[in-house]
Design a protein around this motif. Structure first.
Motif, PDB file in Angstrom:
ATOM      1  N   LYS A 192      32.429  23.739  -5.165  1.00 44.50           N
ATOM      2  CA  LYS A 192      31.584  23.902  -6.349  1.00 44.50           C
ATOM      3  C   LYS A 192      30.299  23.072  -6.288  1.00 44.50           C
ATOM      4  N   GLN A 200      28.448   6.833 -21.711  1.00 40.96           N
ATOM      5  CA  GLN A 200      29.097   6.559 -20.418  1.00 40.96           C
ATOM      6  C   GLN A 200      29.943   5.293 -20.491  1.00 40.96           C
ATOM      7  N   GLN A 209      33.837  -1.013  -9.865  1.00 37.19           N
ATOM      8  CA  GLN A 209      34.631  -0.397  -8.801  1.00 37.19           C
ATOM      9  C   GLN A 209      35.072  -1.410  -7.759  1.00 37.19           C
ATOM     10  N   ARG A 250      26.750  24.903  -6.624  1.00 38.74           N
ATOM     11  CA  ARG A 250      25.825  24.512  -7.701  1.00 38.74           C
ATOM     12  C   ARG A 250      24.479  24.087  -7.139  1.00 38.74           C
ATOM     13  N   ILE A 307      38.048  14.541  -9.806  1.00 39.36           N
ATOM     14  CA  ILE A 307      38.606  15.897  -9.902  1.00 39.36           C
ATOM     15  C   ILE A 307      38.225  16.661  -8.638  1.00 39.36           C
ATOM     16  N   TYR A 338      21.710   9.444 -12.106  1.00 39.07           N
ATOM     17  CA  TYR A 338      22.473  10.342 -12.963  1.00 39.07           C
ATOM     18  C   TYR A 338      23.972  10.222 -12.746  1.00 39.07           C
ATOM     19  N   SER A 339      24.392   9.342 -11.831  1.00 37.43           N
ATOM     20  CA  SER A 339      25.818   9.153 -11.555  1.00 37.43           C
ATOM     21  C   SER A 339      26.530  10.452 -11.239  1.00 37.43           C
ATOM     22  N   ARG A 340      25.861  11.357 -10.539  1.00 31.94           N
ATOM     23  CA  ARG A 340      26.525  12.601 -10.151  1.00 31.94           C
ATOM     24  C   ARG A 340      26.999  12.429  -8.710  1.00 31.94           C
ATOM     25  N   GLY A 348      34.019   5.922 -11.803  1.00 31.56           N
ATOM     26  CA  GLY A 348      35.018   6.165 -10.777  1.00 31.56           C
ATOM     27  C   GLY A 348      36.433   6.227 -11.330  1.00 31.56           C
ATOM     28  N   ASP A 389      20.302  11.637  -7.996  1.00 32.06           N
ATOM     29  CA  ASP A 389      21.638  12.078  -8.386  1.00 32.06           C
ATOM     30  C   ASP A 389      22.669  10.979  -8.199  1.00 32.06           C
ATOM     31  N   ARG A 425      37.760   8.652 -12.971  1.00 31.00           N
ATOM     32  CA  ARG A 425      38.315   9.995 -12.906  1.00 31.00           C
ATOM     33  C   ARG A 425      37.746  10.720 -11.707  1.00 31.00           C
ATOM     34  N   PRO A 441      20.546  10.118 -19.054  1.00 25.85           N
ATOM     35  CA  PRO A 441      19.465   9.933 -18.078  1.00 25.85           C
ATOM     36  C   PRO A 441      19.006  11.243 -17.452  1.00 25.85           C
ATOM     37  N   LYS A 442      19.971  12.117 -17.168  1.00 26.21           N
ATOM     38  CA  LYS A 442      19.636  13.411 -16.567  1.00 26.21           C
ATOM     39  C   LYS A 442      18.852  14.266 -17.564  1.00 26.21           C
ATOM     40  N   ASN A 446      23.824   0.657 -12.903  1.00 20.11           N
ATOM     41  CA  ASN A 446      24.376   0.999 -11.588  1.00 20.11           C
ATOM     42  C   ASN A 446      25.120  -0.164 -10.963  1.00 20.11           C
ATOM     43  N   GLU A 488      15.749  23.707  -8.776  1.00 16.88           N
ATOM     44  CA  GLU A 488      15.097  22.438  -8.466  1.00 16.88           C
ATOM     45  C   GLU A 488      15.417  22.016  -7.031  1.00 16.88           C
ATOM     46  N   LEU A 509      34.320  16.513 -16.843  1.00 17.11           N
ATOM     47  CA  LEU A 509      35.033  15.329 -16.363  1.00 17.11           C
ATOM     48  C   LEU A 509      36.006  14.790 -17.398  1.00 17.11           C
ATOM     49  N   TYR A 510      35.770  15.112 -18.649  1.00 23.34           N
ATOM     50  CA  TYR A 510      36.584  14.509 -19.707  1.00 23.34           C
ATOM     51  C   TYR A 510      37.326  15.554 -20.515  1.00 23.34           C
ATOM     52  N   LYS A 564      28.359  -0.532 -12.612  1.00 22.95           N
ATOM     53  CA  LYS A 564      29.320   0.465 -12.129  1.00 22.95           C
ATOM     54  C   LYS A 564      29.902   0.041 -10.797  1.00 22.95           C
ATOM     55  N   ARG A 586      34.506  15.758  -7.935  1.00 28.98           N
ATOM     56  CA  ARG A 586      33.566  15.234  -8.919  1.00 28.98           C
ATOM     57  C   ARG A 586      34.147  13.932  -9.429  1.00 28.98           C
ATOM     58  N   MET A 587      33.258  12.975  -9.661  1.00 31.93           N
ATOM     59  CA  MET A 587      33.734  11.651 -10.012  1.00 31.93           C
ATOM     60  C   MET A 587      33.033  11.183 -11.284  1.00 31.93           C
ATOM     61  N   ALA A 588      33.799  10.600 -12.194  1.00 29.68           N
ATOM     62  CA  ALA A 588      33.209  10.067 -13.425  1.00 29.68           C
ATOM     63  C   ALA A 588      32.334   8.873 -13.062  1.00 29.68           C
ATOM     64  N   PRO A 589      31.341   8.562 -13.913  1.00 33.19           N
ATOM     65  CA  PRO A 589      30.381   7.502 -13.574  1.00 33.19           C
ATOM     66  C   PRO A 589      31.031   6.191 -13.139  1.00 33.19           C
TER      67      PRO A 589
END
Lengths: 290, 442
Positions: free
Chosen positions: A51, B95, B78, A55, A46, A255-257, A42, A251, A44, B399-400, B71, A61, B440-441, B74, A37-40
């Motif tokens: 998972k 964010q 990066q 999920r 994990i 949603y930066s997922r 980048g 996504d 972080r 946003p989600k 976006n 949905e 994440l945090y 972001k 999983r990555m923070a928006p």
């Protein structure tokens, strides 16, 4: 001889550099990300194991989106194939102005999916749209094409069919022109009517093309219809036009997922692998004459 | 002789090189999300700035919608190449804070004696102050107002000077505004607003009800959605009833233009949308030949008084640049939020000024006497009670969450779920999204 080989390898290096940096590396990176999983931003990352996948399949949905994608593919591919075959038959006739019709019919293929979506959104607009105007004048009713079910789904699916149509027509037309005339003539002498000639001669003759087109239509409906959907319905109403590709886009870019999006990419990748295997296994030996 | 010549050439070239360097402009990039005719407006504003500060060059870049801009930012971060200043929408705040890549504007203001943070309107800075710190520079702020067609009101026998104040008013007036042809097609009806969670958020704040726990995410990171409340249910039921009775036209997801179109084509008599379109809608109404009125956002009759949350965007400063460039970017940022540019921005768009002195100047000019519709949002903002609910929620995966609530509303309107179930589902899904983000945090 050995020397020739090394030159060949050297000449291939530029190609490989490009393929590796634009295809293999991102693909590998996507696989890796799907377990993270990555923070928006980048900053972080994990490790989460499976998972992301678990999920996804627990998410109603996503399951709904799989179902919608299935119906979407079934509808667009079957209707698209049928229509392109019929149009090809008509365009193969020696009518005056055929070339003109051909050009017109191929036009949709040349425009981008987003523009196709915009055109349809205009036509189907509830206030200023042409279709509703005609419906109201002729039959006295109106439909909210893009905001109610099931119309939104069919609107988007039909726009996709319209967009993909030309591709099928070109291939069928080429196929039809390669059907030997003597075969048709022989059938006519034997007393076969038009329908019989189509079913027994033309369709079997075109079956490799049909098979190829099914695969190509699946691919373009699955991936290229994204632009059309984004412009026309944005996946709504209530997710009824949200196919897998659109969900993936949301996504990843809304949603930066990143992890979830990577997992979805891998699932789509597996789907494409299956389609490709099917194509290579059955594609070559699907020519049948009756 | 020869030596002298050489010396002359050397000195001259040194001079040219060094003066060249010292006069070289500091280049900064500014990314924004203001599409359409606003692209030109912002470019012109930057031109004005560069005339006043000839040693700073601002590259103004339109980077698509708010969502696209975030976006692209972001991606730029990066890639190690972020712009100096980026305009980020309200709901990207958490964010952006979590990125740890931005310079909190509050720190810059504290260090700079030429700017007084008290000059900004509290209602605006309250939104962007999280955990006591102001993170970004207020620039374009808005809130939703009710636009109504006075001409259609008159035709329906309604008093054009008494716009609706409550949900109940809208239902009652709506029935008078509804017109069908003999086949039952709706020719004209009461109201529209975009299918957008922003309106749910605003209706909640207008009843002083928060969306998430921990002081709407302002005391501590929010861990739970709490909008499945009587206030939330009132909104869902209102939306459903309006739709079922044919009094409301719904748009596609997040389609602002479509709602404007319904209103301007006189298909509906009322529109709820952002004040940022005031100038545009005024011009269009004139062209369409109807009289326009604007009023405050309605709320349920027997609900607690709240207020509106500001929407729009702010300017963020990214950290990883040489000091000289940060200073130049700060100069530009300060200028954009200064009095004159804010007046230009307000009068040309409808976003309200974020500074008190700009309002004072406009008041003394008599601007609001001739532009009452520009005052509506401003007055509404000033009359809003300041609480965590009206300061707006701070949510990482905002946003989600917005998408979830929109989906719930669409499902409810399509009849898949009851109002109660849709609201409960949305709350549950939102909590899930928040918890997923928070992992994440940890």
């Amino acid at each position: 001889m050995r020397k020739n080989y090394s030159i060949a390898y050297i000449l291939l290096i530029p190609t490989f550099i490009i393929i590796i940096s634009f295809i293999y590396y991102p693909a590998f990176y996507t696989f890796k990300l799907s377990f993270h999983r990555m923070a928006p931003f980048g900053n972080r990352v994990i490790y989460v194991g499976l998972k992301n996948y678990i999920r996804l399949f627990q998410d109603p949905e996503y399951i709904l989106s799989i179902k919608i994608t299935f119906w979407f593919l079934l509808f667009t591919v079957s209707l698209g194939m049928l229509l392109s075959f019929l149009f090809a038959l008509l365009l193969n006739e020696k009518v005056p102005g055929t070339r003109f019709y051909r050009t017109l019919i191929f036009a949709p293929y040349a425009i981008s999916p987003a523009i196709a979506g915009t055109l349809w959104a205009f036509l189907l607009n509830p206030v200023v749209g042409h279709l509703n105007y005609i419906l109201l004048k002729l039959f006295g009713f109106q439909v909210e094409w893009l905001t109610t079910r099931p119309y939104a789904f069919f609107s988007v699916a039909f726009a996709t069919v319209w967009k993909n149509l030309a591709f099928g027509i070109i291939f069928y037309l080429a196929g039809l022109q390669s059907v030997p005339d003597d075969l048709i003539e022989a059938a006519m002498i034997d007393g076969a009517n038009t329908f019989r000639r189509i079913v027994s001669i033309i369709l079997p003759y075109l079956s490799p093309i049909t098979f190829y087109l099914i695969i190509m239509n699946i691919i373009s409906s699955m991936f290229a219809s994204f632009g059309t959907i984004d412009v026309m319905t944005a996946g709504g109403p209530a997710g009824s036009t949200s196919i897998l590709m659109y969900k993936l886009f949301l996504d990843a870019f809304t949603y930066s997922r990143t992890g979830a999006a990577a997992a979805q990419t891998v699932i789509l990748f597996v789907f494409m692998v299956i389609v490709t295997i099917v194509y290579f296994t059955y594609g070559q030996r699907s020519v049948h004459y009756q | 002789m020869f030596n002298k010549k050489l010396l002359f050439v050397l000195v001259l070239s040194f001079l040219l090189v060094f003066t060249g360097i010292s006069f070289a402009k500091v280049k900064i990039q500014f990314w924004h999300a203001m599409g359409g005719w606003r692209i030109e407006l912002l470019k012109n504003m930057a031109q004005d700035f560069m005339k006043q500060y000839p040693d700073i060059e601002v590259e103004v870049q339109y980077t698509g919608s708010y969502r696209d801009t975030l976006n692209k930012f972001k991606a730029a971060v990066q890639a190690g190449n972020p712009p100096h200043i980026v305009q980020i929408y309200d709901i990207g705040t958490q964010q952006m804070i979590d990125s740890g890549l931005m310079v909190p504007v509050g720190d810059l203001i504290a260090k700079d004696p030429t700017i007084d943070s008290g000059v900004f309107m509290d209602q605006v800075t309250n939104y962007y102050r999280v955990g006591g710190k102001l993170y970004s520079m207020p620039f374009n702020s808005s809130n939703p107002i009710l636009y109504y067609n006075k001409t259609m009101f008159k035709e329906a026998g309604l008093d054009p000077n008494r716009p609706p104040r409550t949900f109940e008013d809208i239902l009652a007036m709506g029935k008078k505004l509804l017109k069908k042809d003999n086949k039952g097609n709706i020719i004209q009806t009461a109201i529209t607003w975009p299918m957008h969670t922003w309106f749910f958020e605003q209706f909640m704040a207008n009843q002083n009800a928060p969306l998430v726990n921990n002081g709407n995410g302002r005391l501590k990171r929010a861990t739970k959605a709490i909008f499945n409340s009587p206030a939330g249910l009132k909104i869902f039921k209102f939306w459903k009833q309006l739709t079922d009775e044919g009094l409301m036209l719904n748009t596609k997801k997040e389609d602002w233009d479509e709602a404007n179109q319904y209103f301007l084509s006189k298909k509906v008599a009322m529109l709820i949308t952002s004040t940022s379109d005031v100038t545009f809608i005024e011009e269009q109404a004139k062209k369409q030949g109807f009289e326009l009125g604007t009023f405050f956002l309605p709320r349920p009759k027997d609900s607690e008084t709240g207020g509106v949350v500001i929407g729009g965007a702010t300017l963020w400063m990214s950290k990883d640049h040489p000091k000289k460039e940060i200073d130049a970017a700060w100069t530009f940022m300060k200028w954009m939020a200064s009095e004159k540019p804010q007046i230009t921005w307000h009068t040309k768009t409808g976003y309200f000024p974020v500074r008190k002195d700009a309002v004072l100047t406009l008041m003394s000019n008599g601007y609001y006497q001739t532009h009452p519709n520009h005052l509506t949002a401003l007055l509404q903002l000033l009359m809003s009670k300041q609480t965590f609910a009206t300061n707006g929620a701070v949510i990482g995966p905002f946003p989600k969450v917005r998408d979830i609530i929109e989906s719930a509303i669409e499902k409810m309107l399509a009849g898949d779920m009851s109002c109660e179930d849709a609201l409960a589902w949305a709350e549950k899904q939102s909590t899930k999204a928040i918890q997923e983000y928070n992992e994440l945090y940890k």
